[in-house]
Write a protein that holds these residues in place. Structure first.
Motif, short mmCIF file in Angstrom:
data_model
loop_
_atom_site.label_atom_id
_atom_site.label_comp_id
_atom_site.label_asym_id
_atom_site.label_seq_id
_atom_site.Cartn_x
_atom_site.Cartn_y
_atom_site.Cartn_z
N ALA A 26 0.82 -1.21 0.00
CA ALA A 26 0.00 0.00 0.00
C ALA A 26 0.86 1.26 0.00
CB ALA A 26 -0.95 -0.02 1.20
N GLU A 53 -0.03 3.15 -5.98
CA GLU A 53 -1.09 4.14 -6.11
C GLU A 53 -2.39 3.60 -5.54
OE1 GLU A 53 -2.36 7.00 -9.75
OE2 GLU A 53 -2.59 4.84 -10.13
N SER A 54 -2.64 2.31 -5.78
CA SER A 54 -3.82 1.64 -5.24
C SER A 54 -3.55 0.15 -5.21
CB SER A 54 -5.07 1.94 -6.08
OG SER A 54 -4.89 1.47 -7.42
N TRP A 55 -4.32 -0.58 -4.42
CA TRP A 55 -4.15 -2.02 -4.37
C TRP A 55 -5.48 -2.65 -3.94
CZ3 TRP A 55 -4.63 -5.57 -0.38
CH2 TRP A 55 -4.89 -5.04 0.90
N PHE A 67 -1.78 -4.45 -7.38
CA PHE A 67 -1.51 -3.04 -7.06
C PHE A 67 -1.17 -2.31 -8.35
CE2 PHE A 67 2.62 -5.10 -6.66
CZ PHE A 67 3.50 -4.22 -7.28
#
Length: 215
Positions: free
Chosen positions: A112, A116-118, A132
């Motif tokens: 995380a 950027e996102s997961w 991710f």
């Protein structure tokens, strides 16, 4: 097995410590090929954490698939395994579930932090996918270096060229005239073999002695 479509890379492996290092090198090489060098460190770290989770927690086996997908504005890295249990970050886990075989761990917090996102999602009835993303901006190829100028010979003056040409022409005419004279003499039957020149020393001796013998 490794497959390399133009914007997609898939690696199938057993999540063993010796193979995790190999996958890191494959991921690094693929991102370098896509000119995503700024993402190499974060992508390699994230995939290492996900594979380590598979190695520690997945069951009934450690086989998994790593996928890289390069889209115009992002890179998605995912790991698919055969364990249907979805991972839970350590901060959200129930302390009662914190056993050595728990599927939660600090590795997801690391994922995380670098991404950027997961997220995680079920994959059929007997598996899951943990993924991710990283923002992707492909680098421009380095400009080709300008070739060094080749050595050019100094220009020859026009007067020199004219002199050389005149000399060559005069020599050719003189040679042609000599050949023509020799041919004409041979045709008239008067051509004779050229006489060898008499050395200067021999000529002086003959003149000194005259017609008489030595005195």
């Amino acid at each position: 097995m490794i497959s390399y479509p133009s914007r997609h890379c898939t690696v199938e492996l057993q999540a063993l410590p010796s193979r995790i290092g190999q996958v890191r090198r494959i991921v690094s090489a693929q991102l370098r090929y896509w000119r995503l060098d700024p993402l190499i460190d974060r992508a390699a770290l994230g995939v290492t954490e996900l594979l380590s989770n598979v190695h520690r927690h997945a069951r009934p086996d450690k086989s998994c698939t790593v996928e890289l997908e390069f889209e115009p504005d992002r890179l998605t890295v995912s790991v698919r395994d055969h364990d249907p249990r979805l991972p839970v970050p350590a901060d959200d886990a129930d302390p009662a579930d914190a056993t050595p075989l728990a599927t939660c761990g600090r590795g997801l917090a690391m994922v995380a932090a670098v991404s950027e996102s997961w997220g995680a999602r079920p994959d059929g009835d007997n598996g899951k996918v943990v993924w991710f993303t990283l923002p992707a901006t492909p680098g421009r190829p380095a400009p080709a270096p300008c070739p060094a100028p080749e050595h050019q010979p100094a220009p020859v003056p026009v007067e020199t060229v004219a002199t050389v040409r005149a000399s060559i022409t005069a020599g050719a005419v003189a040679t042609a005239g000599s050949v023509a004279t020799t041919v004409a003499a041979a045709s008239a039957g008067t051509a004779t073999a050229p006489r060898a020149p008499v050395p200067a020393a021999a000529s002086a001796t003959t003149t000194a002695t005259g017609g008489g013998g030595p005195r």
